[in-house]
Design a protein around this motif. Structure first.
Motif, PDB file in Angstrom:
ATOM      1  N   ARG A 101     -11.992   5.320   5.204  1.00 40.13           N
ATOM      2  CA  ARG A 101     -12.558   5.134   3.824  1.00 40.13           C
ATOM      3  C   ARG A 101     -11.875   5.675   2.650  1.00 40.13           C
ATOM      4  O   ARG A 101     -11.547   4.828   1.628  1.00 40.13           O
ATOM      5  CB  ARG A 101     -14.025   5.613   3.881  1.00 40.13           C
ATOM      6  N   LEU A 102     -11.326   6.756   2.623  1.00 41.52           N
ATOM      7  CA  LEU A 102     -10.469   7.130   1.523  1.00 41.52           C
ATOM      8  C   LEU A 102      -9.128   6.668   1.308  1.00 41.52           C
ATOM      9  O   LEU A 102      -8.689   6.584   0.243  1.00 41.52           O
ATOM     10  CB  LEU A 102     -10.250   8.907   1.705  1.00 41.52           C
ATOM     11  N   THR A 103      -8.537   6.260   2.326  1.00 42.84           N
ATOM     12  CA  THR A 103      -7.195   5.546   2.351  1.00 42.84           C
ATOM     13  C   THR A 103      -7.594   4.097   1.580  1.00 42.84           C
ATOM     14  O   THR A 103      -6.624   3.806   0.531  1.00 42.84           O
ATOM     15  CB  THR A 103      -6.822   5.139   3.858  1.00 42.84           C
ATOM     16  N   GLY A 104      -8.582   3.428   1.784  1.00 45.06           N
ATOM     17  CA  GLY A 104      -8.877   2.339   0.758  1.00 45.06           C
ATOM     18  C   GLY A 104      -9.122   2.609  -0.438  1.00 45.06           C
ATOM     19  O   GLY A 104      -8.565   1.815  -1.472  1.00 45.06           O
ATOM     20  N   GLU A 105      -9.864   3.673  -0.812  1.00 37.84           N
ATOM     21  CA  GLU A 105     -10.375   3.953  -2.021  1.00 37.84           C
ATOM     22  C   GLU A 105      -9.322   4.446  -2.840  1.00 37.84           C
ATOM     23  O   GLU A 105      -9.136   4.102  -4.216  1.00 37.84           O
ATOM     24  CB  GLU A 105     -11.550   5.037  -2.027  1.00 37.84           C
ATOM     25  N   ALA A 118      -6.931   1.593  -3.835  1.00 40.39           N
ATOM     26  CA  ALA A 118      -7.388   0.788  -4.974  1.00 40.39           C
ATOM     27  C   ALA A 118      -7.261   1.538  -6.311  1.00 40.39           C
ATOM     28  O   ALA A 118      -6.921   0.975  -7.428  1.00 40.39           O
ATOM     29  CB  ALA A 118      -8.803   0.742  -4.807  1.00 40.39           C
ATOM     30  N   ILE A 119      -7.258   2.877  -6.350  1.00 42.53           N
ATOM     31  CA  ILE A 119      -7.156   3.449  -7.666  1.00 42.53           C
ATOM     32  C   ILE A 119      -5.700   3.931  -7.835  1.00 42.53           C
ATOM     33  O   ILE A 119      -5.175   3.441  -9.063  1.00 42.53           O
ATOM     34  CB  ILE A 119      -7.698   5.162  -7.306  1.00 42.53           C
ATOM     35  N   VAL A 120      -4.693   3.846  -7.061  1.00 47.05           N
ATOM     36  CA  VAL A 120      -3.388   3.906  -7.402  1.00 47.05           C
ATOM     37  C   VAL A 120      -2.953   2.422  -7.792  1.00 47.05           C
ATOM     38  O   VAL A 120      -2.045   2.069  -8.567  1.00 47.05           O
ATOM     39  CB  VAL A 120      -2.692   4.135  -5.946  1.00 47.05           C
ATOM     40  N   SER A 179       0.895  -1.184  -0.040  1.00 52.10           N
ATOM     41  CA  SER A 179       0.163  -0.017  -0.128  1.00 52.10           C
ATOM     42  C   SER A 179       0.818   1.309   0.036  1.00 52.10           C
ATOM     43  O   SER A 179       1.718   1.532   0.928  1.00 52.10           O
ATOM     44  CB  SER A 179      -0.899  -0.146   1.156  1.00 52.10           C
ATOM     45  N   GLU A 180       0.749   2.163  -1.010  1.00 51.09           N
ATOM     46  CA  GLU A 180       1.274   3.463  -1.255  1.00 51.09           C
ATOM     47  C   GLU A 180       0.461   4.664  -0.355  1.00 51.09           C
ATOM     48  O   GLU A 180       1.078   5.498  -0.116  1.00 51.09           O
ATOM     49  CB  GLU A 180       1.526   3.861  -2.448  1.00 51.09           C
ATOM     50  N   ILE A 181      -0.641   4.403  -0.126  1.00 50.96           N
ATOM     51  CA  ILE A 181      -1.724   5.147   0.573  1.00 50.96           C
ATOM     52  C   ILE A 181      -1.682   4.969   1.990  1.00 50.96           C
ATOM     53  O   ILE A 181      -2.028   4.001   2.252  1.00 50.96           O
ATOM     54  CB  ILE A 181      -2.939   5.499  -0.336  1.00 50.96           C
ATOM     55  N   THR A 182      -1.523   5.932   2.803  1.00 53.24           N
ATOM     56  CA  THR A 182      -1.526   5.673   4.191  1.00 53.24           C
ATOM     57  C   THR A 182      -2.542   6.677   4.504  1.00 53.24           C
ATOM     58  O   THR A 182      -2.657   7.897   4.046  1.00 53.24           O
ATOM     59  CB  THR A 182      -0.082   6.099   5.061  1.00 53.24           C
ATOM     60  N   PRO A 183      -3.017   6.586   5.932  1.00 54.16           N
ATOM     61  CA  PRO A 183      -4.025   7.386   6.639  1.00 54.16           C
ATOM     62  C   PRO A 183      -3.372   8.967   6.762  1.00 54.16           C
ATOM     63  O   PRO A 183      -3.893   9.830   6.573  1.00 54.16           O
ATOM     64  CB  PRO A 183      -4.288   7.057   7.778  1.00 54.16           C
ATOM     65  N   LYS A 211      -1.525  -1.428 -12.493  1.00 52.71           N
ATOM     66  CA  LYS A 211      -1.687  -2.339 -13.210  1.00 52.71           C
ATOM     67  C   LYS A 211      -1.945  -2.061 -14.593  1.00 52.71           C
ATOM     68  O   LYS A 211      -1.317  -2.667 -15.614  1.00 52.71           O
ATOM     69  CB  LYS A 211      -3.074  -3.229 -12.835  1.00 52.71           C
ATOM     70  N   VAL A 212      -2.404  -0.952 -15.002  1.00 54.78           N
ATOM     71  CA  VAL A 212      -2.522  -0.337 -16.425  1.00 54.78           C
ATOM     72  C   VAL A 212      -1.168  -0.037 -17.088  1.00 54.78           C
ATOM     73  O   VAL A 212      -0.641  -0.407 -18.088  1.00 54.78           O
ATOM     74  CB  VAL A 212      -3.372   0.880 -16.382  1.00 54.78           C
ATOM     75  N   SER A 213      -0.362   0.633 -15.973  1.00 59.60           N
ATOM     76  CA  SER A 213       1.056   0.950 -16.355  1.00 59.60           C
ATOM     77  C   SER A 213       1.999  -0.388 -16.641  1.00 59.60           C
ATOM     78  O   SER A 213       2.756  -0.477 -17.514  1.00 59.60           O
ATOM     79  CB  SER A 213       1.783   1.696 -15.274  1.00 59.60           C
ATOM     80  N   GLU A 214       1.584  -1.448 -15.886  1.00 54.99           N
ATOM     81  CA  GLU A 214       2.312  -2.754 -16.372  1.00 54.99           C
ATOM     82  C   GLU A 214       1.925  -3.326 -17.796  1.00 54.99           C
ATOM     83  O   GLU A 214       2.910  -3.875 -18.228  1.00 54.99           O
ATOM     84  CB  GLU A 214       1.747  -3.844 -15.333  1.00 54.99           C
TER      85      GLU A 214
END
Length: 99
Positions: free
Chosen positions: A27-31, A34-36, A2-6, A41-44
């Protein structure tokens, strides 16, 4: 991982001048994570031999020609207005003294 932290979400909230409570941060940390992950995955799978596109099929202009037609009179335009004065719509001011 996870790159996004609280803490990062709280920092982004401060930068955006948005006050977030603990529930929103969670909630926003999880959302956002998931976006990142989705972008990663698209970049891969993005390769140099695949050109970037904004639409899978070509677009075309669907606007009609701009032609002058019949116009409403001022009386017709204002006939259902809740308030009018001197040929104009009258509306409540929305800007406060600070503007």
């Amino acid at each position: 991982m996870s790159e996004i932290t609280p803490d990062l979400v709280r920092h982004l909230g401060v930068l955006a001048r948005i006050q977030l409570d603990d529930e929103e941060v969670t909630r926003l940390t999880g959302e956002l994570d998931a976006i990142v992950d989705g972008i990663a995955k698209v970049s891969e799978v993005a390769t140099d031999d695949v050109s970037a596109t904004s639409h899978p099929i070509p677009l075309q202009n669907v606007f009609r020609a701009d032609e002058v037609g019949e116009m409403l009179t001022i009386e017709q335009t204002l006939q259902n207005a809740p308030d009018a004065d001197d040929g104009r719509f009258r509306v409540t001011a929305i800007l406060g003294e600070e503007q």
